[in-house]
Scaffold this motif. Structure first.
Motif, short mmCIF file in Angstrom:
data_model
loop_
_atom_site.label_atom_id
_atom_site.label_comp_id
_atom_site.label_asym_id
_atom_site.label_seq_id
_atom_site.Cartn_x
_atom_site.Cartn_y
_atom_site.Cartn_z
N ASP A 96 -73.86 -12.35 -15.99
CA ASP A 96 -73.85 -10.94 -16.96
C ASP A 96 -72.34 -10.60 -16.77
OD1 ASP A 96 -76.53 -10.82 -17.43
OD2 ASP A 96 -76.83 -9.42 -15.87
N GLU A 97 -71.66 -10.76 -15.72
CA GLU A 97 -70.32 -10.16 -15.52
C GLU A 97 -69.32 -11.00 -16.30
OE1 GLU A 97 -67.42 -7.36 -14.11
OE2 GLU A 97 -69.40 -7.41 -14.51
N VAL A 98 -69.77 -12.63 -16.45
CA VAL A 98 -68.93 -13.46 -17.09
C VAL A 98 -69.13 -13.17 -18.48
CG1 VAL A 98 -68.75 -15.84 -17.87
CG2 VAL A 98 -68.91 -15.47 -15.56
N GLN A 99 -70.31 -12.67 -18.98
CA GLN A 99 -70.29 -12.51 -20.57
C GLN A 99 -69.43 -11.22 -20.90
OE1 GLN A 99 -74.90 -12.56 -20.40
NE2 GLN A 99 -74.67 -13.95 -22.16
N ARG A 100 -69.52 -10.13 -19.92
CA ARG A 100 -68.76 -9.06 -20.17
C ARG A 100 -67.31 -9.16 -20.39
NH1 ARG A 100 -65.80 -5.18 -17.82
NH2 ARG A 100 -65.67 -6.07 -15.76
N LEU A 101 -66.83 -10.18 -19.38
CA LEU A 101 -65.39 -10.49 -19.41
C LEU A 101 -64.93 -11.47 -20.62
CD1 LEU A 101 -64.80 -11.23 -15.69
CD2 LEU A 101 -64.01 -9.28 -16.87
N TYR A 102 -65.72 -12.58 -20.60
CA TYR A 102 -65.29 -13.60 -21.50
C TYR A 102 -66.05 -13.61 -22.87
CZ TYR A 102 -62.85 -14.91 -17.37
OH TYR A 102 -62.08 -14.93 -16.54
N GLY A 103 -67.35 -13.00 -23.22
CA GLY A 103 -68.05 -13.13 -24.13
C GLY A 103 -69.11 -14.35 -24.16
N ASP A 104 -69.54 -14.84 -25.18
CA ASP A 104 -70.63 -15.82 -25.21
C ASP A 104 -70.07 -17.21 -24.94
OD1 ASP A 104 -73.10 -16.97 -25.42
OD2 ASP A 104 -72.95 -16.82 -27.56
#
Length: 253
Positions: A96-104
């Motif tokens: 989830d945090e990766v999606q928040r930082l970098y998008g999809d």
């Protein structure tokens, strides 16, 4: 009155590991999940994090032209802790945090020992496209509650295990791979003959295999022929593929 249990500290993502030559845009992420213990609510040791950094740097170098970022996950605690499965929950939080930082962007979960089981268990997260489980710690299979494999459907899955591992049983990872292959044909498993739990004896080959799988899975690069053959082969051949000495220095295709 008994003492109230203190809440667990929050999981954290380590700083992104990238090389000086990496592209500016992040196009894919590896989440490295360290080893842990079966039962413990103690904070993870700093050593468990530090051990992963050379591996993180090697993967970052291999994927620098593809836009790869590598993060090592700091768990809330060092134990799996039965049904709580804390490392798997932390891995899902990290995705989830990766999606928040970098998008999809696509995510590859790469774990060792307890982290290997966490990677397999958290594979159902929507951002996860591939899983690499090294010497995964797995429970003895029971008829009542076998380790789940349905979450692996639609993912590329690689399991790597040393045949002389005395901490995590390689036969258990083979049995899980057999079940996973029935649910997901894109599953393979490599055996590192004579190597132990830490996979130190053939470290360069293990790192080369990992880098090849990560680049092929996250960025649609061609897999080395042994990896492509293992993914295509039916059991047991594709699940007992020997990791050849010199992998990464030998012919790529």
């Amino acid at each position: 009155m008994g003492q109230r249990a203190l809440p667990l500290p929050a999981a954290r993502l380590g700083r992104a590991v990238r090389t000086a030559g990496a592209t500016d845009e992040v196009s894919g992420v590896v989440l490295l999940l360290p080893d842990g213990e079966a039962d413990s609510h103690r904070r993870p040791s700093t050593l468990s994090y530090a051990i992963q950094l050379p591996f993180a740097r090697a993967l970052a170098r291999a994927g620098e032209g593809d836009g790869l970022a590598v993060h090592v996950l700091r768990y809330r605690c060092r134990g799996w802790n039965a049904d709580d499965a804390h490392p798997a929950e932390d891995a899902a939080w990290a995705a989830d945090e990766v999606q928040r930082l970098y998008g999809d962007v696509p995510v590859c979960l790469v774990g060792h020992g307890v982290g290997g089981r966490a990677a397999l268990r958290a594979a159902g997260h929507g951002a996860v496209t591939s899983v690499l489980a090294m010497a995964p710690w797995l429970p003895e299979r029971t008829a009542a509650e076998p380790e789940p494999v349905k979450q692996l459907m639609g993912r590329r899955v690689l399991i790597v295990h040393g045949t002389n591992d005395e901490r995590t049983d390689p036969e258990l990872s083979y049995r899980l791979a057999e079940r996973a292959k029935k649910a997901n044909r894109d599953t393979c498993r490599f055996e590192v003959h004579s190597d132990g739990h830490a996979l130190r004896q053939h470290r360069s080959e293990v790192v080369a295999l990992s880098a090849d799988f990560v680049r092929g899975s996250l960025f649609a690069r061609s897999y080395a022929r042994p990896v492509a053959d293992a993914l295509a082969a039916p059991p047991p051949l594709g699940l007992r593929m020997p990791l050849a000495a010199g992998f990464g220095r030998s012919l790529r295709h």
